[in-house]
Design a protein around this motif. Structure first.
Motif, PDB file in Angstrom:
ATOM      1  N   SER A  21       6.475  -0.595   0.516  1.00 32.80           N
ATOM      2  CA  SER A  21       6.669  -2.018   0.230  1.00 32.80           C
ATOM      3  C   SER A  21       5.729  -2.491  -0.877  1.00 32.80           C
ATOM      4  CB  SER A  21       6.479  -2.853   1.499  1.00 32.80           C
ATOM      5  OG  SER A  21       5.131  -2.825   1.920  1.00 32.80           O
ATOM      6  N   GLN A  26      12.652   0.202  -1.647  1.00 35.33           N
ATOM      7  CA  GLN A  26      13.437  -0.163  -0.476  1.00 35.33           C
ATOM      8  C   GLN A  26      13.631   1.018   0.462  1.00 35.33           C
ATOM      9  OE1 GLN A  26      17.014  -2.077  -1.764  1.00 35.33           O
ATOM     10  NE2 GLN A  26      15.925  -3.880  -2.467  1.00 35.33           N
ATOM     11  N   ALA A  76      11.537  -6.759   0.969  1.00 35.69           N
ATOM     12  CA  ALA A  76      11.261  -5.366   1.332  1.00 35.69           C
ATOM     13  C   ALA A  76      10.063  -5.280   2.258  1.00 35.69           C
ATOM     14  CB  ALA A  76      11.027  -4.529   0.080  1.00 35.69           C
ATOM     15  N   MET A  82      13.345  -0.183   7.057  1.00 32.44           N
ATOM     16  CA  MET A  82      13.217   0.506   5.772  1.00 32.44           C
ATOM     17  C   MET A  82      13.483   1.982   6.038  1.00 32.44           C
ATOM     18  SD  MET A  82      10.065   0.725   3.069  1.00 32.44           S
ATOM     19  CE  MET A  82      10.015  -1.030   2.802  1.00 32.44           C
TER      20      MET A  82
END
Length: 87
Positions: A21, A26, A76, A82
Motif C-alpha cells: 500500500s 493493488q 488501496a 489486497m
C-alpha cells in the motif's frame, strides 16, 4: 484465507500488505513479501549484507512505478482484500 498459516506468517503478510500500500500497489508482490518478512524477522538481514530496510525500499522505489492518484492510494491502503500477485 490465511487460517492455516502460522501467526508469524500472517504477520509477515500483514506487513507485506502495508508495504504494498505504501508503494501504491493493488497487489502484494514478491518485493513486498520480502519487506514483510524482514519486518517480521530481523535475523534475515544477515542474509542481505550491507543494506538496511530503508535502503532496500529506496532501491525498490527506483524500479517500481507510482502511477496511482492519491485517492487510489488511499483506497488501496484501506482495502482489506489486497490479493497476492499472480506468478
Amino acid at each position: 484465507m490465511f487460517e492455516r498459516y502460522t501467526e508469524k506468517a500472517r504477520r509477515a503478510i500483514f506487513f507485506a500488505r502495508y508495504e504494498a500500500s505504501q508503494f501504491g500497489s493493488q497487489v502484494i508482490d514478491t518485493e513486498h513479501l520480502l519487506l514483510g518478512l524482514l519486518r517480521e524477522n530481523k535475523v534475515l538481514y544477515r542474509w542481505i549484507p550491507k543494506i538496511s530496510a530503508e535502503g532496500l525500499r529506496q532501491k525498490m522505489d527506483e524500479h517500481l512505478t507510482r502511477d496511482q492518484t492519491e485517492a487510489d492510494l488511499r483506497a488501496a491502503i484501506l482495502s482489506v482484500d489486497m490479493p497476492l500477485s499472480e506468478p
